[in-house]
Design a protein around this motif. Structure first.
Motif, PDB file in Angstrom:
ATOM      1  N   PRO A  79      13.691  -0.552   6.912  1.00  0.00           N
ATOM      2  CA  PRO A  79      14.998  -0.069   6.414  1.00  0.00           C
ATOM      3  C   PRO A  79      14.790   1.206   5.589  1.00  0.00           C
ATOM      4  O   PRO A  79      13.858   1.271   4.786  1.00  0.00           O
ATOM      5  N   PRO A  80      15.639   2.235   5.771  1.00  0.00           N
ATOM      6  CA  PRO A  80      15.372   3.552   5.167  1.00  0.00           C
ATOM      7  C   PRO A  80      15.170   3.501   3.653  1.00  0.00           C
ATOM      8  O   PRO A  80      14.340   4.223   3.103  1.00  0.00           O
ATOM      9  N   ASP A  81      15.925   2.640   2.950  1.00  0.00           N
ATOM     10  CA  ASP A  81      15.789   2.631   1.499  1.00  0.00           C
ATOM     11  C   ASP A  81      14.445   2.083   1.033  1.00  0.00           C
ATOM     12  O   ASP A  81      13.994   2.376  -0.066  1.00  0.00           O
ATOM     13  N   ALA A  82      13.793   1.282   1.900  1.00  0.00           N
ATOM     14  CA  ALA A  82      12.538   0.633   1.495  1.00  0.00           C
ATOM     15  C   ALA A  82      11.445   1.670   1.239  1.00  0.00           C
ATOM     16  O   ALA A  82      10.882   1.733   0.138  1.00  0.00           O
ATOM     17  N   HIS A  83      11.148   2.495   2.238  1.00  0.00           N
ATOM     18  CA  HIS A  83      10.010   3.425   2.065  1.00  0.00           C
ATOM     19  C   HIS A  83      10.352   4.865   2.459  1.00  0.00           C
ATOM     20  O   HIS A  83       9.796   5.797   1.899  1.00  0.00           O
ATOM     21  N   LEU A  84      11.239   5.014   3.467  1.00  0.00           N
ATOM     22  CA  LEU A  84      11.495   6.370   3.969  1.00  0.00           C
ATOM     23  C   LEU A  84      12.070   7.259   2.860  1.00  0.00           C
ATOM     24  O   LEU A  84      11.606   8.380   2.641  1.00  0.00           O
ATOM     25  N   LYS A  85      13.023   6.726   2.142  1.00  0.00           N
ATOM     26  CA  LYS A  85      13.693   7.555   1.134  1.00  0.00           C
ATOM     27  C   LYS A  85      12.732   7.941   0.005  1.00  0.00           C
ATOM     28  O   LYS A  85      12.605   9.126  -0.328  1.00  0.00           O
ATOM     29  N   PRO A  86      12.016   6.950  -0.597  1.00  0.00           N
ATOM     30  CA  PRO A  86      11.057   7.357  -1.648  1.00  0.00           C
ATOM     31  C   PRO A  86       9.960   8.281  -1.129  1.00  0.00           C
ATOM     32  O   PRO A  86       9.560   9.232  -1.813  1.00  0.00           O
ATOM     33  N   LEU A  87       9.488   8.042   0.112  1.00  0.00           N
ATOM     34  CA  LEU A  87       8.432   8.907   0.652  1.00  0.00           C
ATOM     35  C   LEU A  87       8.957  10.323   0.827  1.00  0.00           C
ATOM     36  O   LEU A  87       8.296  11.304   0.432  1.00  0.00           O
ATOM     37  N   MET A  88      10.146  10.432   1.400  1.00  0.00           N
ATOM     38  CA  MET A  88      10.701  11.756   1.638  1.00  0.00           C
ATOM     39  C   MET A  88      10.920  12.499   0.314  1.00  0.00           C
ATOM     40  O   MET A  88      10.579  13.672   0.178  1.00  0.00           O
ATOM     41  N   THR A  89      11.449  11.782  -0.674  1.00  0.00           N
ATOM     42  CA  THR A  89      11.715  12.404  -1.974  1.00  0.00           C
ATOM     43  C   THR A  89      10.429  12.964  -2.573  1.00  0.00           C
ATOM     44  O   THR A  89      10.376  14.117  -3.026  1.00  0.00           O
ATOM     45  N   GLU A  90       9.344  12.153  -2.555  1.00  0.00           N
ATOM     46  CA  GLU A  90       8.084  12.600  -3.167  1.00  0.00           C
ATOM     47  C   GLU A  90       7.424  13.704  -2.342  1.00  0.00           C
ATOM     48  O   GLU A  90       6.860  14.649  -2.896  1.00  0.00           O
ATOM     49  N   LEU A  91       7.480  13.587  -1.017  1.00  0.00           N
ATOM     50  CA  LEU A  91       6.876  14.633  -0.172  1.00  0.00           C
ATOM     51  C   LEU A  91       7.583  15.965  -0.400  1.00  0.00           C
ATOM     52  O   LEU A  91       6.940  17.015  -0.439  1.00  0.00           O
ATOM     53  N   LEU A 147       0.814  -1.223   0.000  1.00  0.00           N
ATOM     54  CA  LEU A 147       0.000   0.000   0.000  1.00  0.00           C
ATOM     55  C   LEU A 147       0.843   1.268   0.000  1.00  0.00           C
ATOM     56  O   LEU A 147       0.501   2.245  -0.666  1.00  0.00           O
ATOM     57  N   ILE A 148       1.922   1.275   0.790  1.00  0.00           N
ATOM     58  CA  ILE A 148       2.704   2.515   0.902  1.00  0.00           C
ATOM     59  C   ILE A 148       3.247   2.947  -0.470  1.00  0.00           C
ATOM     60  O   ILE A 148       3.093   4.114  -0.850  1.00  0.00           O
ATOM     61  N   PRO A 149       3.844   2.027  -1.267  1.00  0.00           N
ATOM     62  CA  PRO A 149       4.280   2.468  -2.606  1.00  0.00           C
ATOM     63  C   PRO A 149       3.116   2.993  -3.455  1.00  0.00           C
ATOM     64  O   PRO A 149       3.270   3.976  -4.201  1.00  0.00           O
ATOM     65  N   HIS A 150       1.923   2.365  -3.310  1.00  0.00           N
ATOM     66  CA  HIS A 150       0.762   2.852  -4.076  1.00  0.00           C
ATOM     67  C   HIS A 150       0.416   4.284  -3.645  1.00  0.00           C
ATOM     68  O   HIS A 150       0.146   5.160  -4.479  1.00  0.00           O
ATOM     69  N   LEU A 151       0.430   4.534  -2.331  1.00  0.00           N
ATOM     70  CA  LEU A 151       0.119   5.882  -1.830  1.00  0.00           C
ATOM     71  C   LEU A 151       1.185   6.883  -2.282  1.00  0.00           C
ATOM     72  O   LEU A 151       0.871   8.026  -2.619  1.00  0.00           O
ATOM     73  N   ILE A 152       2.445   6.445  -2.276  1.00  0.00           N
ATOM     74  CA  ILE A 152       3.511   7.357  -2.725  1.00  0.00           C
ATOM     75  C   ILE A 152       3.284   7.716  -4.196  1.00  0.00           C
ATOM     76  O   ILE A 152       3.477   8.866  -4.606  1.00  0.00           O
ATOM     77  N   GLN A 153       2.790   6.755  -4.969  1.00  0.00           N
ATOM     78  CA  GLN A 153       2.449   7.044  -6.374  1.00  0.00           C
ATOM     79  C   GLN A 153       1.312   8.061  -6.467  1.00  0.00           C
ATOM     80  O   GLN A 153       1.299   8.923  -7.340  1.00  0.00           O
ATOM     81  N   CYS A 154       0.350   7.940  -5.525  1.00  0.00           N
ATOM     82  CA  CYS A 154      -0.801   8.876  -5.527  1.00  0.00           C
ATOM     83  C   CYS A 154      -0.352  10.309  -5.258  1.00  0.00           C
ATOM     84  O   CYS A 154      -1.088  11.260  -5.534  1.00  0.00           O
ATOM     85  N   LEU A 155       0.848  10.465  -4.702  1.00  0.00           N
ATOM     86  CA  LEU A 155       1.369  11.821  -4.494  1.00  0.00           C
ATOM     87  C   LEU A 155       1.598  12.528  -5.830  1.00  0.00           C
ATOM     88  O   LEU A 155       1.761  13.741  -5.873  1.00  0.00           O
ATOM     89  N   CYS A 156       1.644  11.753  -6.919  1.00  0.00           N
ATOM     90  CA  CYS A 156       1.853  12.375  -8.242  1.00  0.00           C
ATOM     91  C   CYS A 156       0.557  12.419  -9.046  1.00  0.00           C
ATOM     92  O   CYS A 156       0.582  12.714 -10.244  1.00  0.00           O
TER      93      CYS A 156
END
Length: 931
Positions: free
Chosen positions: A514-526, A480-489
């Motif tokens: 682990p930071p590379d899993a979700h934190l980094k992509p989330l932070m980048t998109e936010l 779900l988290i990657p799907h939501l990160i996609q919804c940011l666009c």
């Protein structure tokens, strides 16, 4: 008395004087008593034609859009208010001048209402009586607008304390309800409803001989009336008395509930709305009476939550929110979730009107300046000094951010979408993962739906259940988290903004991976969304990023350069409202990464735009609040890195405090000449000075030496406003740590003030005063002796109070320990009075300097008065065992006390005594101290 009249005023000047004298002369020769004469004179009151025309012209002018005309109207009104019978003209236009158009007549009534509000106590009795009589005689006017205006006027008179002096009002209104004429009945009900709203407590009091005993049964009869408007009035009247549990209503409660049930299928939406509102309030007040009918009430509310009329649906939806807070919720709702969950989820879609109001089709608006009314007033939260706990900073649950779940707060504040989301949120907290079987099948369909409105509501659902269903959601989050990160666009701004909010609700989980899993992509998109072209998305992204910062803390350090580039870029891009949220995101970043921010590269990025804003803002500008708060966090984080910027910032804070104190002084001496100051300026400035003292430490010495801050602090500590005192004591404590030589000369003046503020009625003031005393102890040493009697009795009383908040207990315990450390002979005799709560409140804080000094104090006091600890020794053992890693000399102190006690009671008694220990405590003491 001679009553000056409007008609007289309209005559020429010389005439007026003579006619006044003449009329007085004739009256004084007359044989009738004066009061009766006045009455006759008013009974015959008729408007003077010229006067009437002038009043009508004024009413016409006041409907003009032109501001100059409006100003002239205001002046004229003030002149005319000097003539009491001006009010007679106004009531005459409202009730008797049927030839005039309704808006003009109604306006006349509203001006009269304002006069009643402002000047009623100056109306001559005859004027007041004339107005009251006219109101009651015309309550059944054929025009609904005029009836409503008369109702408002009656209520305004009643609220001026007139219910007691207008004894015929309630009986007459209740009598008029029986009128055959619909208009009279409806008009009277309208007035009664307003009186019930304004004076519910008074109507249930002995002051009026409890008129409710007659009114409630009377209202209940009208639940069956053939007119929906009157049924609706009747329920609305009774509803005013539910929350206050009025006795007359409690005596008729069963009839009331039966009557409500009888109206369940009513055609009229206003009636249905009032029925729903009644049931929601009864749920809070008399759930015992609803339980037998709960199944059918729930069925009814399920229907009403889907009512075609959104106002009815909203009232019904409140039912689920209220039910969730009742102990019976789980049992009552378990069997109905299968119906309820889809209804709530459906209610979470934006309505068409919402989308129009939110400009849902506008994608880019970041170049459009904000209008000032878009910006909510902000309130500064004064600084409260807290200790650090196991596994987390500060205190949980004491300062909850009210606005946290507000995903679209600029819209009409409360609507079906928000209420449905709030209900789902609280129900998720009641049912936890039991909710998921009903939700997951729905969520699949929503989250991937081609219609953006439906997809958006699915994302909101996911955010609403985050807290309550977290455990059960964990297996689905990696997808779900990657799907939501996609919804940011997403191409729709409202989808991007809700995705920001929902992701922030799962930030805790994201950070645990682990930071590379979700934190980094989330932070980048936010960070990209922080620079979005849509202001609503910018706002949501900034808030979400602040939440992520709080959760991630030092995990963000590797990305600081990238984060600062984005936040600084936003400075140039943001309109007014979002700038204020940006300050918060920067302050939170500083709080989260602390001294890691103190790198020349970061300072060069961050400080120039902050200082530029600081220089642009005037001392009177409220935007200083969030900027000062932000700088306070930045100064604390940067420590010595803030030195190049500290002088102008320090000076300005001192100026703000001084200006505010001067204004307060002028206002207190001449309140009619000067305005009361906004003390928030002073509070925020004191808090920033605290941040500077904490961040710069000894470097603040020169700044303090060159200013009059100690004199100002002495005044602030005695301010009438608790928040000012709260921030003053925080600053005093910070200055004590940073540059005590400047504080020391003032101690004799300061200590009595600190003593009088050890009053737990003002929790935060008391907390900060307690903390400051502890810091002063550590600097004063044995010189604290003269002041022990000023503060110790208060501290012992606070630590023994039931229900004292954790933060205050901990600070009190530390200060008592520190006081005992420097003045053991004075404090130890009271040891037995505080040792037990002292031990229980300090066992949960982590090892730190404050805990260290406090425990040294306790050990010294036990040396002076060993008998004081004997009865509660097990609590002392437990507190000692809470240390992970005490310094060697402190460990020796513990060792000596434990072994001293063991030796004194003997091996056998010690064995019996230690049998009471929980196994974990026994192991720990044995391993660490060999007992």
């Amino acid at each position: 008395m001679s009553v000056c009249r409007l008609s007289d005023a309209l005559k020429t000047h010389s005439h007026t004087a003579h006619s006044h004298i003449r009329s007085l002369h004739t009256y004084s020769h007359s044989r009738l008593p004066r009061s009766q004469l006045n009455l006759i004179r008013w009974m015959e009151w008729q408007p003077d034609e010229q006067g009437l025309q002038q009043v009508l012209q004024l009413l016409k002018d006041s409907q003009s859009p032109d501001t100059a005309t409006q100003r002239a109207v205001q002046e004229k009104l003030e002149q005319l208010n000097q003539y009491p019978d001006f009010n007679n003209y106004l009531i005459f236009v409202l009730t008797s001048l049927k030839s005039e158009d309704e808006p003009t007549r109604s306006l006349s009534g509203l001006i009269l209402k304002n006069n009643v509000k402002a000047h009623y106590q100056n109306f001559p009795p005859a004027v007041a009586d004339f107005i009251k009589r006219e109101c009651l005689n015309n309550i059944g006017d054929p025009s609904p607008l005029i009836r409503a205006t008369i109702g408002i006027l009656i209520t305004t008179i009643a609220s001026k304390g007139e219910l007691q002096t207008w004894p015929e009002l309630l009986p007459q209104l209740c009598n008029l309800l029986n009128s055959e004429d619909y208009n009279t009945c409806e008009g009277s009900f309208g007035a009664l409803q307003k009186i019930c709203e304004d004076s519910s407590e008074l109507l249930d009091s002995d002051a009026l001989n409890r008129p409710l005993n007659i009114m409630i049964p009377k209202f209940l009869q009208f639940f069956k009336h053939c007119s929906p408007k009157i049924r609706s009035h009747a329920i609305a009247c009774v509803n005013q008395f539910i929350i206050g549990r009025a006795q007359a209503l409690m005596d008729n409660i069963d009839t009331f509930i039966e009557s409500l049930f009888a109206l369940a299928g009513d055609e009229d939406c206003e009636v249905r709305k009032n029925v729903c509102r009644a049931l929601v309030m009864l749920l809070e007040v008399r759930i015992d009476r609803l339980i037998p009918h709960m199944h059918s009430i729930i069925q009814y509310m399920l229907q009403r939550t889907q009512d075609a009329d959104e106002n009815v649906a909203l009232e019904a939806c409140e039912f689920w929110l209220t039910l969730a807070e009742q102990p019976i919720c789980k049992e009552a709702l378990s069997g109905h979730l299968v119906q309820l969950i889809p209804i709530l989820v459906n209610g979470m879609k934006y309505s068409e009107i919402d989308i129009i109001l939110l400009k849902g089709d506008v994608e880019e608006d970041d170049n459009v300046p904000d209008s000032e009314q878009d910006i909510k007033p902000r309130f500064h939260k004064s600084r409260t000094v807290t200790l650090q706990h196991e596994g987390g900073e500060g205190e949980e649950g004491e300062d909850i951010d009210e606005d946290e779940d507000d995903d679209d707060d600029t819209l009409s504040d409360w609507n079906l979408r928000k209420c449905s989301a709030a209900a789902l949120d609280v129900l998720a907290n009641v049912f936890r993962d039991e909710l998921l079987p009903h939700l997951l099948p729905l969520l699949k369909g929503l989250l991937f739906h081609p219609d953006w409105v439906i997809k958006e509501s699915g994302i909101l659902v996911l955010g609403a259940i985050a807290e309550g269903c977290m455990q059960g959601m964990v297996p689905y989050l990696p997808e779900l988290i990657p799907h939501l990160i996609q919804c940011l666009c997403d191409k729709k701004a409202l989808v991007r903004s809700i995705a920001c909010w929902t992701l922030s609700r799962y930030a805790h989980w994201v950070v645990s991976q682990p930071p590379d899993a979700h934190l980094k992509p989330l932070m980048t998109e936010l960070l990209k969304r922080i620079l979005d072209g849509n202001k609503r998305v910018q706002e949501a992204a900034c808030s979400a990023f602040a939440t992520l910062e709080e959760e991630a803390c030092t995990e963000l350090v590797p990305y600081l350069s990238f984060i600062l580039d984005t936040l600084v870029f936003a400075f140039g891009k943001y309109q007014h409202k979002n700038l204020l949220i940006l300050y918060d995101a920067i302050g939170t970043l500083a709080d989260s990464v602390g001294h890691h921010l103190n790198q020349p590269e970061y300072i060069q990025k961050l400080m120039p735009p902050l200082i530029q804003k600081w220089n642009e803002l005037k001392d009177e500008d409220k935007d200083l609040f969030p900027l000062l708060e932000c700088l306070s966090s930045v100064a604390t984080a940067l420590q010595s890195g803030f030195l190049p910027y500290c002088e102008p910032v320090y000076q300005r804070c001192v100026t703000l405090v001084q200006k505010t104190l001067a204004q307060a002084m002028m206002y207190s001496q001449q309140p009619d000449q000067y305005e009361a100051p906004d003390k928030d300026f002073m509070i925020v400035a004191l808090d920033l000075l605290s941040g500077l003292a904490e961040g710069l430490g000894g470097h603040v010495d020169q700044l303090v030496a060159r200013s009059n801050i100690m004199t100002l602090l002495f005044q602030c500590m005695q301010d009438t406003m608790p928040e000012v005192r709260q921030s003053s004591f925080a600053l005093l404590g910070d200055l004590t740590k940073a540059c005590f030589p400047h504080v020391k000369p003032c101690i004799a003046e300061f200590m009595p003030i600190l003593g009088t503020n050890l009053n737990p009625e003002f929790i935060s003031v008391c907390n900060n005063a307690t903390w400051a005393i502890g810091e002063i102890c550590m600097q004063m040493g044995v010189e604290m002796q003269p002041y022990v009697s000023l503060v110790l009795p208060h501290l012992v009383e606070i630590i023994n109070r039931p229900n004292t908040p954790k933060t205050l207990l901990e600070n009190t315990a530390i200060t008592i320990g520190r006081l005992g450390y420097v003045c053991p002979q004075e404090v130890a005799p009271m040891l037995q009075q505080f040792i037990r709560p002292w031990c229980t409140s300090l066992r949960n804080i982590r090892d730190n300097e404050e805990k260290d000094s406090a425990f040294r104090g306790i050990c010294v006091m036990i040396g002076v008065n060993p008998g004081g600890v004997v009865q509660d020794f097990i609590f002392f053992c437990d507190a000692v065992a809470s240390w992970v890693n005490p310094k060697d000399d402190l460990r020796d102190m513990f060792y000596k006390i434990l072994h001293g006690f063991k030796d004194q009671v003997g091996e056998e008694n010690w064995q019996q005594f230690s049998e009471q220990f929980p196994p974990i405590l026994k192991e720990r003491l044995s391993a660490c101290y060999g007992v």
